[in-house]
Design a protein around this motif. Structure first.
Motif, mmCIF file in Angstrom:
data_model
loop_
_atom_site.group_PDB
_atom_site.id
_atom_site.type_symbol
_atom_site.label_atom_id
_atom_site.label_comp_id
_atom_site.label_asym_id
_atom_site.label_seq_id
_atom_site.Cartn_x
_atom_site.Cartn_y
_atom_site.Cartn_z
ATOM 1 N N PRO A 1 0.817 -1.225 0.000
ATOM 2 C CA PRO A 1 0.000 0.000 0.000
ATOM 3 C C PRO A 1 0.841 1.261 0.000
ATOM 4 O O PRO A 1 1.750 1.407 0.792
ATOM 5 C CB PRO A 1 -0.803 -0.112 1.306
ATOM 6 N N GLU A 2 0.556 2.169 -0.921
ATOM 7 C CA GLU A 2 1.152 3.513 -0.917
ATOM 8 C C GLU A 2 0.049 4.531 -1.146
ATOM 9 O O GLU A 2 0.285 5.614 -1.646
ATOM 10 C CB GLU A 2 2.211 3.646 -2.015
ATOM 11 N N GLY A 3 -1.177 4.137 -0.858
ATOM 12 C CA GLY A 3 -2.269 5.093 -0.979
ATOM 13 C C GLY A 3 -2.965 5.110 -2.327
ATOM 14 O O GLY A 3 -3.856 5.905 -2.544
ATOM 15 N N PRO B 1 8.776 -0.569 -3.877
ATOM 16 C CA PRO B 1 9.387 -1.781 -3.301
ATOM 17 C C PRO B 1 9.406 -1.742 -1.770
ATOM 18 O O PRO B 1 10.228 -2.419 -1.165
ATOM 19 C CB PRO B 1 10.822 -1.755 -3.852
ATOM 20 N N GLN B 2 8.521 -0.966 -1.150
ATOM 21 C CA GLN B 2 8.630 -0.676 0.280
ATOM 22 C C GLN B 2 8.895 -1.898 1.161
ATOM 23 O O GLN B 2 9.892 -1.972 1.855
ATOM 24 C CB GLN B 2 7.372 0.058 0.751
ATOM 25 N N MET B 3 7.983 -2.871 1.142
ATOM 26 C CA MET B 3 8.162 -3.998 2.073
ATOM 27 C C MET B 3 9.399 -4.816 1.716
ATOM 28 O O MET B 3 10.086 -5.329 2.593
ATOM 29 C CB MET B 3 6.916 -4.877 2.100
ATOM 30 N N LEU B 4 9.670 -4.906 0.409
ATOM 31 C CA LEU B 4 10.836 -5.713 0.002
ATOM 32 C C LEU B 4 12.141 -5.065 0.446
ATOM 33 O O LEU B 4 13.073 -5.745 0.885
ATOM 34 C CB LEU B 4 10.805 -5.922 -1.515
ATOM 35 N N LYS B 5 12.208 -3.742 0.359
ATOM 36 C CA LYS B 5 13.481 -3.112 0.771
ATOM 37 C C LYS B 5 13.636 -3.217 2.279
ATOM 38 O O LYS B 5 14.751 -3.359 2.786
ATOM 39 C CB LYS B 5 13.606 -1.680 0.259
ATOM 40 N N GLN B 6 12.512 -3.196 2.997
ATOM 41 C CA GLN B 6 12.613 -3.387 4.448
ATOM 42 C C GLN B 6 13.067 -4.813 4.766
ATOM 43 O O GLN B 6 13.859 -5.027 5.674
ATOM 44 C CB GLN B 6 11.276 -3.070 5.123
ATOM 45 N N ALA C 1 -0.397 9.385 7.070
ATOM 46 C CA ALA C 1 -0.030 10.520 6.228
ATOM 47 C C ALA C 1 1.032 10.082 5.219
ATOM 48 O O ALA C 1 1.071 10.571 4.107
ATOM 49 C CB ALA C 1 0.491 11.669 7.079
ATOM 50 N N HIS C 2 1.901 9.138 5.603
ATOM 51 C CA HIS C 2 2.885 8.616 4.657
ATOM 52 C C HIS C 2 2.435 7.208 4.265
ATOM 53 O O HIS C 2 1.627 7.037 3.379
ATOM 54 C CB HIS C 2 4.270 8.645 5.292
ATOM 55 N N HIS C 3 2.929 6.197 4.930
ATOM 56 C CA HIS C 3 2.407 4.846 4.743
ATOM 57 C C HIS C 3 2.486 4.126 6.084
ATOM 58 O O HIS C 3 3.125 4.622 7.009
ATOM 59 C CB HIS C 3 3.125 4.103 3.613
ATOM 60 N N PRO C 4 1.851 2.963 6.205
ATOM 61 C CA PRO C 4 1.709 2.373 7.547
ATOM 62 C C PRO C 4 3.012 1.825 8.132
ATOM 63 O O PRO C 4 3.017 1.367 9.263
ATOM 64 C CB PRO C 4 0.703 1.233 7.316
ATOM 65 N N ILE D 1 11.567 6.853 9.071
ATOM 66 C CA ILE D 1 12.110 5.789 9.902
ATOM 67 C C ILE D 1 10.948 4.812 10.094
ATOM 68 O O ILE D 1 9.789 5.233 10.201
ATOM 69 C CB ILE D 1 12.615 6.362 11.246
ATOM 70 N N ARG D 2 11.251 3.517 10.059
ATOM 71 C CA ARG D 2 10.169 2.511 10.015
ATOM 72 C C ARG D 2 9.902 1.888 11.378
ATOM 73 O O ARG D 2 10.734 1.958 12.284
ATOM 74 C CB ARG D 2 10.546 1.390 9.036
ATOM 75 N N ASN D 3 8.762 1.212 11.448
ATOM 76 C CA ASN D 3 8.469 0.367 12.614
ATOM 77 C C ASN D 3 9.237 -0.927 12.441
ATOM 78 O O ASN D 3 8.897 -1.719 11.583
ATOM 79 C CB ASN D 3 6.981 0.015 12.640
HETATM 80 N N1 ASP Z 1 7.920 3.834 -0.339
HETATM 81 C C1 ASP Z 1 7.835 5.252 -0.166
HETATM 82 C C2 ASP Z 1 7.212 5.891 -1.387
HETATM 83 O O1 ASP Z 1 7.198 5.288 -2.449
HETATM 84 C C3 ASP Z 1 9.153 5.892 0.074
HETATM 85 C C4 ASP Z 1 9.773 5.458 1.341
HETATM 86 O O2 ASP Z 1 9.134 5.552 2.393
HETATM 87 O O3 ASP Z 1 10.932 5.054 1.294
HETATM 88 O O4 ASP Z 1 6.776 7.024 -1.333
#
Ligand code: ASP
Length: 585
Positions: A173-175, A197-202, A446-449, A487-489
């Motif tokens: 999800p990115e909205g 690639p949010q979850m994959l990069k995490q 506001a950003h992502h979860p 910064i992530r959870n």
């Molecule tokens: N995944 C986020 C985006 O595409 C960027 C990030 O939080 O690294 O906006």
């Protein structure tokens, strides 16, 4: 024999007398008193070639047309005095053609390739291969290449590893909505194309890579918007054991390196603004800092006003916001009407203006403004005689500020303060954690979860989530959001809590994010990162105003590829193979 093959951009006066072989397209053709002049173009430039009537190829040359493809051989000679073309790098010389080979003919192009005329964009996109032959597009895509290369070089030097993440994945999800790809081998199931690639990069951080980057393609199924593309490119970055400052320093240094190596420009340190400060001064979370014109709160001036528009806004907890318009006193009533109309388009109910003329003050709300009001307003807005002041009121303060912020950009534009060759970067930090989704009325990140709350604010998620701030930051350039990060959870239990707070049931969390939360349970390091929109960045670096002008094969404004004609229907058999049936065309 010396090397005769050369590019169309290479020959200079000292090459006089040399034999040369050139290949390219006909940029222009002119018949002149028995001579035929052709400007031959390749990726490197343009060279004038000349056919004279004694030449065995003269007859063929008479039938050459724009965009035909030629190979010629001949001698380089100086152009006769007075006929040099100073605007062309090769303009001192020409090649007298001895041998001509027509490699291919061109159909008559639907528009002129050799001129940067304003051609209808859909026609340009339909014949993109011709459009891309133009100087401007060639240059833009070369700048894009250099920018992306500089990014890779920068991160390579800092020991980041570029890792490709897959295109066929599960929803991230990115909205936006996901683009879905039906699986033939597992009928009835779908892959999602990555919104990022949010979850994959995490997960790569969980896997111990520590420093990841990727020039990543992302797909988001959004409603058509002029400045968007359904697929786009991001510079995607993630780091372990880092603070917010580390990420900001890394990304800012990268931009400084790119601007230096590609544009030859030194960038100053990026100012950092808190989200609150950005809104209070500029009305928007993506302020254009090429100019000042800070907004001011004018609510205190109108506490006892009779003017119902202001009074009702203030009584409802709203705001009255003032914006100075330098030199605006000379605007006509019609100009102010047009500005008021623009304010309505920005979402305002209306706008009040004051023109501070040397012959007195005029205003759209003259009868409600006392002399004391005017004096106080001038001071609050920092306005002088000759300026105008624009006022925006709304019961929702964020709306009054947003409208004033958009009008600030408009005024900046009209006053010539948004010079495209100037680059004003900044950081906006400390965003609210949650916002209310306008469509659903529900809290949404506001950003992502995956974003972590501000330090020490974890407990607020149970008690007062609306008060939470996020470790979320945006990079802004000239009023455009270039990208976001956070910064992530990294603690599974916290991540689960966020999903719950967003209204997901345990089953939904398990089904959509189970694999991800499980990965966090195996010793996920603290980590954070961000992504920057490459298309926008290149657009601004090239001084363009449309991202389509820096993408080789973009979709048009209706999100169609008009060259390939996509999206399009598929043969019935393909649908059957996938177990799909079209219900509504
Ligand atoms: N995944 C986020 C985006 O595409 C960027 C990030 O939080 O690294 O906006």
């Amino acid at each position: 024999m010396d090397k005769v093959r050369t590019s169309c951009g290479a020959l200079r006066a000292p090459d006089e007398g040399r034999r040369a072989e050139l290949c390219g397209w006909i940029n222009r053709r002119r018949d002149h008193g028995g001579l035929i002049f052709v400007d031959l173009r390749d990726r490197d430039g343009v060279t004038q070639i000349v056919f004279d009537p004694q030449n065995a190829n003269f007859r063929d040359a008479e039938h050459l047309r724009h965009e035909d493809v030629l190979k010629v051989r001949g001698n380089v000679r100086r152009r006769p005095a007075g006929t040099e073309n100073v605007r062309l790098a090769t303009g001192e010389v020409e090649v007298a053609v001895a041998e001509l080979e027509i490699l291919n003919r061109s159909a008559v192009p639907p528009f002129q390739v050799n001129a940067d005329d304003t051609v209808d964009e859909n026609l340009r996109l339909e014949y993109r291969y011709l459009d891309l032959r133009r100087n401007r597009m060639q240059e833009n895509l070369r700048v894009r290449h250099r920018i992306v290369k500089a990014m890779r070089d920068f991160f390579d030097a800092r020991e980041f590893v570029e890792i490709e993440t897959p295109m066929l994945i599960k929803s991230t999800p990115e909205g936006a909505r996901d683009y879905l790809v039906p699986s033939r081998v597992h009928p009835g199931t779908f892959y999602a194309l990555p919104q990022s690639p949010q979850m994959l990069k995490q997960i790569l951080m969980v896997a111990g890579f520590g420093r990841y980057m990727q020039i990543a393609r992302c797909m988001r199924d959004e409603d058509q918007r002029a400045d968007r593309q359904p697929e786009f490119t991001q510079l995607d970055v993630e780091m372990s054991f880092c603070t917010e400052d580390d990420v900001l320093e890394t990304m800012e240094s990268c931009m400084r390196y790119v601007w230096k190596t590609v544009l030859g420009l030194e960038l100053a340190a990026f100012p950092r603004l808190s989200h609150e400060e950005a809104i209070a001064k500029y009305g928007l979370d993506k302020p254009d800092l090429r100019f000042g014109l800070e907004l001011s709160d004018a609510g205190f001036i109108f506490e006892d006003t009779e003017f119902v528009v202001f009074r009702s806004a203030l009584e409802a907890g709203g705001a009255v916001v003032a914006l100075r318009y330098p030199g605006g006193a000379s605007l006509s009533r019609r100009d102010f009407d047009a500005l008021t109309e623009a304010a309505r388009e920005f979402g305002a109910k209306g706008m009040v203006w004051l023109a501070l003329g040397s012959d007195g003050v005029k205003s759209s709300a003259a009868k409600f403004l006392s002399d004391a009001n005017v004096v106080a307003l001038r001071a609050a807005a920092g306005a002088e005689t000759g300026d105008a002041i624009l006022l925006f009121a709304d019961p929702r303060p964020e709306l009054a500020y947003a409208v004033a912020g958009k009008m600030r950009n408009e005024v900046g534009q009209r006053c010539g303060m948004r010079d495209p060759s100037q680059y004003a970067f900044c950081w906006v930090t400390g965003f609210p954690y949650l916002e209310v989704d306008e469509a659903t009325g529900k809290p949404a990140p506001a950003h992502h979860p995956f974003t972590a709350p501000a330090h020490g604010q974890w407990d607020l998620i149970d008690t007062d989530p609306q008060k939470m701030r996020a470790q979320h930051y945006d990079m802004v350039l000239n009023g455009y959001e270039l990208g976001s990060g956070s910064i992530r959870n990294h603690v599974a239990e916290f991540q689960r809590k966020v999903f719950k707070r967003l209204g997901l049931s345990d089953e939904q969390i398990e089904d959509r994010f189970g694999f991800f939360i499980e990965a966090l349970t195996y010793g996920a390091p603290p980590h954070g990162g961000m992504a920057l929109g490459v298309d926008r960045l290149v657009m601004l670096a090239c001084g363009e105003t449309s991202i389509r002008d820096v993408i080789a094969f973009p979709k048009n404004q209706a999100f169609r590829d008009v060259m390939m004609d996509a999206p399009s229907t598929v043969p019935e058999q393909s649908l059957r193979d996938l177990g799909l049936r079209i219900v509504t065309p």
